[in-house]
Design a protein around this motif. Structure first.
Motif, PDB file in Angstrom:
ATOM      1  N   LYS A 150      45.522 -49.276  19.089  1.00 13.47           N
ATOM      2  CA  LYS A 150      45.449 -48.727  20.444  1.00 13.47           C
ATOM      3  C   LYS A 150      43.997 -48.565  20.830  1.00 13.47           C
ATOM      4  N   SER A 183      43.830 -49.739  29.131  1.00 11.69           N
ATOM      5  CA  SER A 183      44.287 -49.260  27.819  1.00 11.69           C
ATOM      6  C   SER A 183      45.349 -50.219  27.293  1.00 11.69           C
ATOM      7  N   GLU A 185      48.232 -51.052  23.763  1.00 11.18           N
ATOM      8  CA  GLU A 185      48.897 -50.806  22.472  1.00 11.18           C
ATOM      9  C   GLU A 185      49.316 -52.181  21.979  1.00 11.18           C
TER      10      GLU A 185
END
Length: 192
Positions: A150, A183, A185
């Motif tokens: 992440k 962002s 993941e």
């Protein structure tokens, strides 16, 4: 890849992208905050054959990674906004956002209760423009020997020659902020 991080054929431990991976872009405008989400991150991570999260120590991690995010997979939930975004990102000429890891540093020894904290440096290519970026990343074990990485970075659209969109609805001009937060993941499984 840097000369000290090149693996001979068949010598590195390879991981490949898996679903579900996620990418999110968050920004602002004079009308409201906005979010764009994607579910596809394509890529590979090569690490030292002895790599194991449980035995990581602070310092550089011997790794190389390449990532690709198809621009078309980024969606806001609003077709008009998506079309403007694709046009501003010059999607017809540059179909993918790409990233190449150049250095990965672990900041502290991972604890059994939490992910390993580190920092990744790499080259991010958006709309055909390349910038070196550094971002905090975490690394943790997932089920079946998988890894979950992440991270997030604050970026400016203009650093990638993207003009922040502006349009007028009725008599009200709407301007998009230049700064965005990206962002992700990234779920990876060992390649068999």
């Amino acid at each position: 890849a840097p000369a000290d991080v090149v693996f001979a054929a068949g010598q590195g431990k390879k991981y490949e992208s898996q679903l579900p991976s996620k990418v999110r872009v968050e920004g602002t405008s004079t009308l409201h905050a906005w979010t764009v989400d994607g579910q596809i991150i394509v890529g590979t991570l090569d690490v030292d054959p002895a790599f194991a999260i449980s035995s990581l120590q602070p310092g550089k991690i011997k790794a190389q990674a390449t990532v690709r995010i198809p621009v078309r997979t980024l969606k806001s939930g609003n077709k008009m906004m998506d079309d403007i975004m694709y046009r501003q990102m010059k999607m017809t000429q540059h179909r993918d956002i790409t990233y190449r890891l150049t250095e990965w540093t672990l900041k502290e020894t991972p604890s059994p209760a939490g992910p390993a904290q580190g920092e990744a440096a790499g080259l991010l290519i958006v709309s055909g423009v390349t910038n070196a970026i550094t971002m905090p990343v975490t690394l943790e074990s997932a089920a079946s020997g998988k890894l979950l990485i992440k991270g997030s970075a604050n970026l400016k659209m203009t650093d990638f020659d993207i003009a922040p969109p502006e349009l007028t609805l009725g008599v009200t001009p709407i301007k998009t902020g230049n700064e965005v937060k990206v962002s992700f993941e990234w779920l990876l499984a060992p390649k068999t």
